[in-house]
Design an enzyme around this catalytic site. Structure first.
Site, PDB file in Angstrom:
ATOM      1  N   GLY A  10       0.837  -1.208   0.000  1.00 48.36           N
ATOM      2  CA  GLY A  10       0.000   0.000   0.000  1.00 48.36           C
ATOM      3  C   GLY A  10       0.864   1.248   0.000  1.00 48.36           C
ATOM      4  N   ARG A  20      13.906  10.029  -2.182  1.00 48.82           N
ATOM      5  CA  ARG A  20      14.818  11.171  -2.347  1.00 48.82           C
ATOM      6  C   ARG A  20      16.028  11.034  -1.422  1.00 48.82           C
ATOM      7  NH1 ARG A  20      15.626  16.063   0.200  1.00 48.82           N
ATOM      8  NH2 ARG A  20      15.959  17.911  -1.124  1.00 48.82           N
ATOM      9  N   ARG A  71       1.246  -5.077  -6.397  1.00 51.01           N
ATOM     10  CA  ARG A  71       1.252  -6.293  -5.581  1.00 51.01           C
ATOM     11  C   ARG A  71       1.599  -7.473  -6.477  1.00 51.01           C
ATOM     12  NH1 ARG A  71      -2.587  -3.304  -2.112  1.00 51.01           N
ATOM     13  NH2 ARG A  71      -1.578  -3.314  -0.091  1.00 51.01           N
ATOM     14  N   ASP A 102       4.353  -4.990   6.233  1.00 51.19           N
ATOM     15  CA  ASP A 102       4.865  -6.306   6.627  1.00 51.19           C
ATOM     16  C   ASP A 102       4.930  -7.311   5.470  1.00 51.19           C
ATOM     17  OD1 ASP A 102       2.139  -6.496   6.588  1.00 51.19           O
ATOM     18  OD2 ASP A 102       1.933  -7.253   8.639  1.00 51.19           O
ATOM     19  N   THR A 124       3.953   2.759   5.735  1.00 52.34           N
ATOM     20  CA  THR A 124       2.549   2.341   5.760  1.00 52.34           C
ATOM     21  C   THR A 124       1.769   3.279   6.677  1.00 52.34           C
ATOM     22  OG1 THR A 124       1.052   0.692   6.727  1.00 52.34           O
ATOM     23  CG2 THR A 124       3.328   0.505   7.354  1.00 52.34           C
ATOM     24  N   ASP A 126      -0.718   2.591   8.443  1.00 55.74           N
ATOM     25  CA  ASP A 126      -1.379   1.904   9.558  1.00 55.74           C
ATOM     26  C   ASP A 126      -0.590   1.910  10.877  1.00 55.74           C
ATOM     27  OD1 ASP A 126      -3.384   1.301   7.833  1.00 55.74           O
ATOM     28  OD2 ASP A 126      -2.916  -0.827   7.625  1.00 55.74           O
ATOM     29  N   ASP A 128       1.548  -0.259  11.712  1.00 55.49           N
ATOM     30  CA  ASP A 128       1.422  -1.646  12.191  1.00 55.49           C
ATOM     31  C   ASP A 128       2.737  -2.423  12.143  1.00 55.49           C
ATOM     32  OD1 ASP A 128       1.581  -1.694   9.450  1.00 55.49           O
ATOM     33  OD2 ASP A 128      -0.054  -3.098   9.134  1.00 55.49           O
ATOM     34  N   ARG A 161     -26.514  14.731  16.336  1.00 58.88           N
ATOM     35  CA  ARG A 161     -26.434  13.356  15.840  1.00 58.88           C
ATOM     36  C   ARG A 161     -25.296  12.588  16.485  1.00 58.88           C
ATOM     37  NH1 ARG A 161     -26.335  14.841   9.632  1.00 58.88           N
ATOM     38  NH2 ARG A 161     -28.555  14.788   9.213  1.00 58.88           N
ATOM     39  N   ARG A 170      -6.254  -2.053   9.614  1.00 54.52           N
ATOM     40  CA  ARG A 170      -6.870  -3.377   9.661  1.00 54.52           C
ATOM     41  C   ARG A 170      -6.418  -4.205  10.875  1.00 54.52           C
ATOM     42  NH1 ARG A 170      -8.862  -6.268   4.544  1.00 54.52           N
ATOM     43  NH2 ARG A 170      -9.335  -4.096   4.166  1.00 54.52           N
ATOM     44  N   GLN A 250      -7.321   8.750   3.163  1.00 52.58           N
ATOM     45  CA  GLN A 250      -6.293   8.677   4.215  1.00 52.58           C
ATOM     46  C   GLN A 250      -4.926   8.283   3.669  1.00 52.58           C
ATOM     47  OE1 GLN A 250      -8.361   6.650   7.928  1.00 52.58           O
ATOM     48  NE2 GLN A 250      -9.405   6.114   6.036  1.00 52.58           N
TER      49      GLN A 250
HETATM   50  P1  ADP Z   1       2.388  -4.307   2.601  1.00 52.15           P
HETATM   51  O1  ADP Z   1       3.846  -4.345   2.330  1.00 52.15           O
HETATM   52  O2  ADP Z   1       1.847  -2.915   2.605  1.00 52.15           O
HETATM   53  O3  ADP Z   1       2.005  -5.132   3.810  1.00 52.15           O
HETATM   54  P2  ADP Z   1       1.356  -6.463   0.881  1.00 52.15           P
HETATM   55  O4  ADP Z   1       0.936  -7.339   1.998  1.00 52.15           O
HETATM   56  O5  ADP Z   1       0.444  -6.337  -0.275  1.00 52.15           O
HETATM   57  O6  ADP Z   1       1.633  -4.945   1.348  1.00 52.15           O
HETATM   58  O7  ADP Z   1       2.775  -6.999   0.366  1.00 52.15           O
HETATM   59  C1  ADP Z   1       3.470  -6.329  -0.665  1.00 52.15           C
HETATM   60  C2  ADP Z   1       4.155  -7.339  -1.533  1.00 52.15           C
HETATM   61  O8  ADP Z   1       5.125  -8.048  -0.757  1.00 52.15           O
HETATM   62  C3  ADP Z   1       3.271  -8.422  -2.131  1.00 52.15           C
HETATM   63  O9  ADP Z   1       2.578  -7.995  -3.283  1.00 52.15           O
HETATM   64  C4  ADP Z   1       4.296  -9.482  -2.480  1.00 52.15           C
HETATM   65  O10 ADP Z   1       4.958  -9.155  -3.688  1.00 52.15           O
HETATM   66  C5  ADP Z   1       5.291  -9.347  -1.315  1.00 52.15           C
HETATM   67  N1  ADP Z   1       4.988 -10.378  -0.302  1.00 52.15           N
HETATM   68  C6  ADP Z   1       3.951 -10.411   0.557  1.00 52.15           C
HETATM   69  N2  ADP Z   1       3.932 -11.564   1.270  1.00 52.15           N
HETATM   70  C7  ADP Z   1       4.984 -12.292   0.817  1.00 52.15           C
HETATM   71  C8  ADP Z   1       5.521 -13.593   1.136  1.00 52.15           C
HETATM   72  N3  ADP Z   1       4.945 -14.385   2.069  1.00 52.15           N
HETATM   73  N4  ADP Z   1       6.632 -14.014   0.480  1.00 52.15           N
HETATM   74  C9  ADP Z   1       7.220 -13.231  -0.461  1.00 52.15           C
HETATM   75  N5  ADP Z   1       6.755 -12.008  -0.806  1.00 52.15           N
HETATM   76  C10 ADP Z   1       5.660 -11.542  -0.184  1.00 52.15           C
END
Ligand code: ADP
Length: 317
Positions: A10, A20, A71, A102, A124, A126, A128, A161, A170, A250
């Site tokens: 995201g 940068r 993704r 993550d 991110t 979040d 998180d 209200r 999430r 957001q």
């Molecule tokens: P975020 O990094 O914001 O948590 P995602 O969960 O969509 O977003 O993960 C981003 C990308 O990281 C995924 O599209 C995928 O390419 C890679 N990724 C996620 N989980 C795994 C995994 N278990 N093993 C390898 N690559 C992963």
């Protein structure tokens, strides 16, 4: 060194500020820095360009990410990651800095296990990622949420209200908790607090009977259908009630100074760590000090909601 940088998962305001910082700090240290477009997908497909200082001018204040993000669920397969490794070899890139959440960190860990020098930067909205006090993008998203909640309070107070406002986050309720405190919400519901619907309805009803003219309920996404909850509140409590889902607004917008500062610090720090030969780590801040954690450990650390903030809500709502 020849450093690749990508943004993944995201998007978050402040990602451009990190790009940068990485490019400029790298070039200052005598490195070549390569922008990799569209996250791991672009890495696998070889969407890679060397960046100059000028390529990253005028992006500091822009939301989103100039590198794009995508993704690629297939990145969990070793043969797909092998394609990524081949691209890195083709461009002679020896180190990779990935910015994301993550999921992105999990991809980074897998690359590290394949012998690729990798560093993760938390980007991110979040908040998180447990290995840092704050993620890049959280401050801006919090600002956006607060602005919206303040506006909803104006109208909800005029119409007497109850307003239910769903914010993002999430698996981590920080956006709801922080925005709820900053905007004086009567109730804050997160994945950590859970939703006790009966209690909420009863509390709202007694507030209404006690003459409190309006109420703000801030709730994290994915907990319940907020429009249905609004109907239930209206049917039970005596308040007219509206639900508003803040959604993707957001994610956007000009990053706050806090996000830009964090981005600059973590970007430069990551380049410094690569020069010290430290990889396979996630960078972050703890009590305003830069620090790093092995990615493997960062991924299993549990987010801890601030006990102090949770108690604060109970005392002042
Ligand atoms: P975020 O990094 O914001 O948590 P995602 O969960 O969509 O977003 O993960 C981003 C990308 O990281 C995924 O599209 C995928 O390419 C890679 N990724 C996620 N989980 C795994 C995994 N278990 N093993 C390898 N690559 C992963």
């Amino acid at each position: 060194m020849r450093i690749g940088v990508l943004t993944s998962g995201g998007d978050a305001p402040g990602m451009n500020a990190v790009i940068r910082a990485v490019v400029r700090a790298g070039i200052q240290s005598g490195d070549q820095v390569f922008g990799i477009y569209d996250g791991y997908r672009g890495l696998v497909e070889g969407k890679i360009t060397e960046f100059t200082r000028k390529d990253v001018s005028e992006i500091l204040s822009k939301g989103g990410t100039i590198l794009g993000t995508a993704r690629l669920p297939e990145f969990k397969y070793e043969q797909v990651r092998a394609l990524a490794q081949r691209q890195l070899e083709k461009y002679d890139i020896d180190s990779l800095i990935v910015i994301g959440g993550d999921g992105t960190y999990t991809g980074a860990l897998r690359l590290h296990e394949m012998g690729i020098n990798t560093i993760g930067i938390p980007g991110t909205i979040d908040n998180d990622i447990a290995s840092t006090d704050y993620t890049i993008g959280f401050s801006t998203a919090l600002n956006t949420a607060c602005e919206a909640i303040d506006k909803l309070r104006d109208t909800s107070s005029s119409h007497q209200r109850c307003s239910i406002i769903e914010v993002m986050g999430r698996h981590c309720g920080d956006l709801a908790l922080y925005s709820g405190i900053c905007c004086g919400a009567e109730y804050i519901i997160t994945s950590e607090t859970g939703l006790d619907k009966d209690k909420l309805l009863k509390d709202l009803k007694s507030n209404r009977l006690a003459g409190r003219k309006h109420a703000i309920v801030v709730i994290s996404e994915n907990i319940t259908d907020v429009h249905q909850l609004a109907k239930d509140v209206e049917a039970f409590s005596g308040y007219e009630c509206r639900a508003t889902v803040l959604g993707y607004v957001q994610r956007g917008g000009t990053p706050t100074p806090e996000d830009r500062l964090l981005a600059a610090r973590l970007g430069k720090y990551s380049v410094d760590l690569l020069h010290e030969g430290i990889t396979g780590v996630a960078v972050g801040i703890r009590q305003n000090e830069l620090h790093y954690t092995p990615i493997e450990q960062a991924l299993i650390m549990q987010n801890e909601t601030s006990e102090e903030l949770t108690k604060l809500v109970q005392k002042i709502s």
